[in-house]
Design an enzyme around this catalytic site. Structure first.
Site, PDB file in Angstrom:
ATOM      1  CG  HIS A   9      -0.843  -9.593   0.684  1.00 31.23           C
ATOM      2  ND1 HIS A   9      -0.787  -8.737   2.181  1.00 31.23           N
ATOM      3  CD2 HIS A   9      -0.079  -8.415   0.245  1.00 31.23           C
ATOM      4  CE1 HIS A   9       0.548  -8.594   2.713  1.00 31.23           C
ATOM      5  NE2 HIS A   9       0.486  -7.937   1.401  1.00 31.23           N
TER       6      HIS A   9
HETATM    7  C1  UD1 Z   1       1.132  -4.655  -2.893  1.00 30.11           C
HETATM    8  C2  UD1 Z   1       2.362  -3.995  -2.114  1.00 30.11           C
HETATM    9  C3  UD1 Z   1       2.984  -4.745  -1.646  1.00 30.11           C
HETATM   10  C4  UD1 Z   1       1.707  -4.598  -0.195  1.00 30.11           C
HETATM   11  C5  UD1 Z   1       0.482  -5.036  -0.487  1.00 30.11           C
HETATM   12  C6  UD1 Z   1      -0.838  -4.690   0.403  1.00 30.11           C
HETATM   13  C7  UD1 Z   1       4.231  -4.981  -4.501  1.00 30.11           C
HETATM   14  C8  UD1 Z   1       5.206  -4.935  -4.788  1.00 30.11           C
HETATM   15  N1  UD1 Z   1       3.007  -5.576  -3.298  1.00 30.11           N
HETATM   16  O1  UD1 Z   1       0.948  -5.694  -2.830  1.00 30.11           O
HETATM   17  O2  UD1 Z   1       3.911  -4.764  -0.427  1.00 30.11           O
HETATM   18  O3  UD1 Z   1       1.867  -4.970   1.476  1.00 30.11           O
HETATM   19  O4  UD1 Z   1       0.438  -4.572  -1.688  1.00 30.11           O
HETATM   20  O5  UD1 Z   1      -1.761  -5.348  -0.378  1.00 30.11           O
HETATM   21  O6  UD1 Z   1       3.649  -3.746  -4.540  1.00 30.11           O
HETATM   22  N2  UD1 Z   1      -5.695  -6.191  -7.534  1.00 30.11           N
HETATM   23  C9  UD1 Z   1      -7.143  -6.156  -7.601  1.00 30.11           C
HETATM   24  N3  UD1 Z   1      -7.508  -4.521  -7.171  1.00 30.11           N
HETATM   25  C10 UD1 Z   1      -7.019  -4.157  -6.852  1.00 30.11           C
HETATM   26  C11 UD1 Z   1      -5.622  -4.370  -6.284  1.00 30.11           C
HETATM   27  C12 UD1 Z   1      -5.155  -5.358  -7.045  1.00 30.11           C
HETATM   28  O7  UD1 Z   1      -7.645  -6.629  -8.159  1.00 30.11           O
HETATM   29  O8  UD1 Z   1      -7.089  -3.139  -6.489  1.00 30.11           O
HETATM   30  C13 UD1 Z   1      -5.248  -8.122  -7.199  1.00 30.11           C
HETATM   31  C14 UD1 Z   1      -4.781  -7.908  -9.046  1.00 30.11           C
HETATM   32  O9  UD1 Z   1      -4.957  -9.175  -9.827  1.00 30.11           O
HETATM   33  C15 UD1 Z   1      -3.424  -7.665  -8.894  1.00 30.11           C
HETATM   34  C16 UD1 Z   1      -3.148  -8.636  -7.397  1.00 30.11           C
HETATM   35  O10 UD1 Z   1      -3.316  -8.176  -7.105  1.00 30.11           O
HETATM   36  O11 UD1 Z   1      -2.575  -8.636  -9.833  1.00 30.11           O
HETATM   37  C17 UD1 Z   1      -1.925  -7.456  -6.841  1.00 30.11           C
HETATM   38  O12 UD1 Z   1      -1.695  -6.550  -6.564  1.00 30.11           O
HETATM   39  P1  UD1 Z   1      -0.231  -5.870  -6.996  1.00 30.11           P
HETATM   40  O13 UD1 Z   1      -0.299  -4.141  -6.882  1.00 30.11           O
HETATM   41  O14 UD1 Z   1       0.381  -6.095  -7.598  1.00 30.11           O
HETATM   42  O15 UD1 Z   1       0.497  -6.458  -5.489  1.00 30.11           O
HETATM   43  P2  UD1 Z   1       0.403  -6.595  -3.847  1.00 30.11           P
HETATM   44  O16 UD1 Z   1      -0.348  -7.823  -3.827  1.00 30.11           O
HETATM   45  O17 UD1 Z   1      -1.427  -6.137  -3.504  1.00 30.11           O
END
Ligand code: UD1
Length: 361
Positions: A203
């Site tokens: 991820h």
């Molecule tokens: C975040 C943390 C990372 C952690 C990870 C665990 C930061 C910079 N990164 O990354 O350190 O290891 O969480 O999972 O904070 N999305 C969904 N549903 C959700 C959440 C996210 O669809 O409930 C999708 C969205 O398209 C979003 C993307 O995942 O844009 C990324 O989510 P984001 O919260 O920005 O960061 P993570 O990759 O989850």
């Protein structure tokens, strides 16, 4: 004391669950959920399965660019902190919600305690590195999980307020392993037996957002000649679809794509895997706790001790290195006590109480 605990993502929930219980024995805790993770499988399942209390504030910020997400969270957290006026803001790990909580608090002259202070990638292109460095530099109490984390902080001139407490993730792992043994049905559901599959998770932005890197990983997984269980993060699913790679994985006979799993199923899948392939810092530690070899799909790790004792190997997205590691990497060394004794939560709460006492005398 009145302590505002700020969480937002699934790794935060896993770190906070037992410490939060310990804090509530003697203090008033206000739980603020920034809402960075919001899908059921990324969020509510952790509250339900681990019996984390309902947050006092749910800020519902959701996804967005880093600045948007961090800014929105800061504005909303600031409002809550101004209303609640806690004695201490408690933040966890290295997510955007961590940095947002720390920045909102420090600007209000609210003292900050950072759980999991000090690990470093030494690479500012990693968003989590920026979040952790900045959070450490505005924190008053820094709870370092490992000696290397303490040393990293010292090199940056941070010595005051640093405590080597061990890792709260070990507390959670030990406690919830027993629960998982009783209640996780994931192996039966997927028809798996111990040691016959690889567990893979991906991820990190530099693996998911760069087509070449994600393409390399997909091509290795297809060619690896082993059964792979792949719980898929929504960010990864989005990019696989965007790069036209999703169906290749979905249709591969050796790969089982599944939705993101809750903590109990994750523990069960990890403990019973032959090897773990991951770019997650948390899963690297959980593989170590489970005594399962870890192949890290990254160039660096916040947990270099696990590499030094040869239970973890860094392979990035290099196809040859990954295949070699899957075939040949076997830990030789004995495990060392890197992450403490599994009682980090008690150490942290007693340091917080002592700090409060000294502040008031
Ligand atoms: C975040 C943390 C990372 C952690 C990870 C665990 C930061 C910079 N990164 O990354 O350190 O290891 O969480 O999972 O904070 N999305 C969904 N549903 C959700 C959440 C996210 O669809 O409930 C999708 C969205 O398209 C979003 C993307 O995942 O844009 C990324 O989510 P984001 O919260 O920005 O960061 P993570 O990759 O989850």
């Amino acid at each position: 004391m009145k302590i505002a605990s700020i969480v937002g993502t699934r790794p935060n929930f896993v770190k906070a669950v037992l410490l939060s219980k310990e804090i509530r024995r003697k203090n008033k805790e206000i739980l603020i959920h920034a809402g960075q993770h919001y899908d059921y499988q990324m969020n509510k399942i952790f509250f339900d399965e681990l019996a984390i209390p309902e947050p006092n504030y749910h800020l519902g910020v959701g996804s967005g660019t880093h600045a948007y997400q961090t800014g929105e969270m800061m504005k909303k957290i600031e409002k809550v902190l101004m209303k609640e006026r806690p004695d201490l803001a408690l933040v966890y790990g290295d997510c955007n919600s961590t940095l947002a909580g720390a920045l909102a608090a420090v600007k209000l002259h609210c003292l900050i305690a950072h759980v999991e202070a000090g690990p470093r990638f030494f690479d500012k292109s990693v968003p989590e590195e920026v979040n952790r460095v900045l959070t450490d530099h505005v924190s008053t109490l820094l709870f370092a999980p490992t000696q290397i984390a303490v040393d990293n902080l010292k090199r940056e001139g941070i010595e005051q307020g640093v405590y080597l407490t061990g890792d709260v993730m070990l507390d959670s792992f030990l406690h919830f392993s027993k629960v998982a043994e009783r209640s996780s049905k994931i192996l039966d559901r997927l028809g798996l037996s111990k040691g016959e599959y690889l567990l893979a998770t991906v991820h990190r932005a530099r693996n998911t957002d760069i087509k070449e890197n994600l393409g390399n990983l997909v091509s290795v997984f297809l060619d690896i000649g082993e059964k792979i269980i792949f719980p898929i993060h929504p960010r990864t699913e989005k990019h696989l679809k965007q790069f036209g790679l999703f169906n290749k994985l979905k249709n591969a006979p050796n790969i089982k794509l599944i939705p993101p799993v809750g903590y109990l199923d994750s523990i069960s899948l990890t403990k019973n895997a032959k090897k773990v392939l991951t770019d997650s810092g948390g899963l690297q530690k959980e593989a170590y706790f489970s005594k399962v070899p870890c192949i890290t799909l990254d160039e660096a790790t916040g947990w270099p001790e696990t590499v030094e004792v040869e239970w973890n190997i860094l392979v990035g997205t290099n196809k040859r290195k990954i295949i070699e590691a899957v075939k040949q990497f076997e830990p030789k060394g004995k495990q060392k006590n890197i992450f403490g004794s599994g009682r980090a939560r008690e150490k942290i709460t007693s340091i917080i109480s002592r700090f409060e006492l000294e502040k008031n005398t």
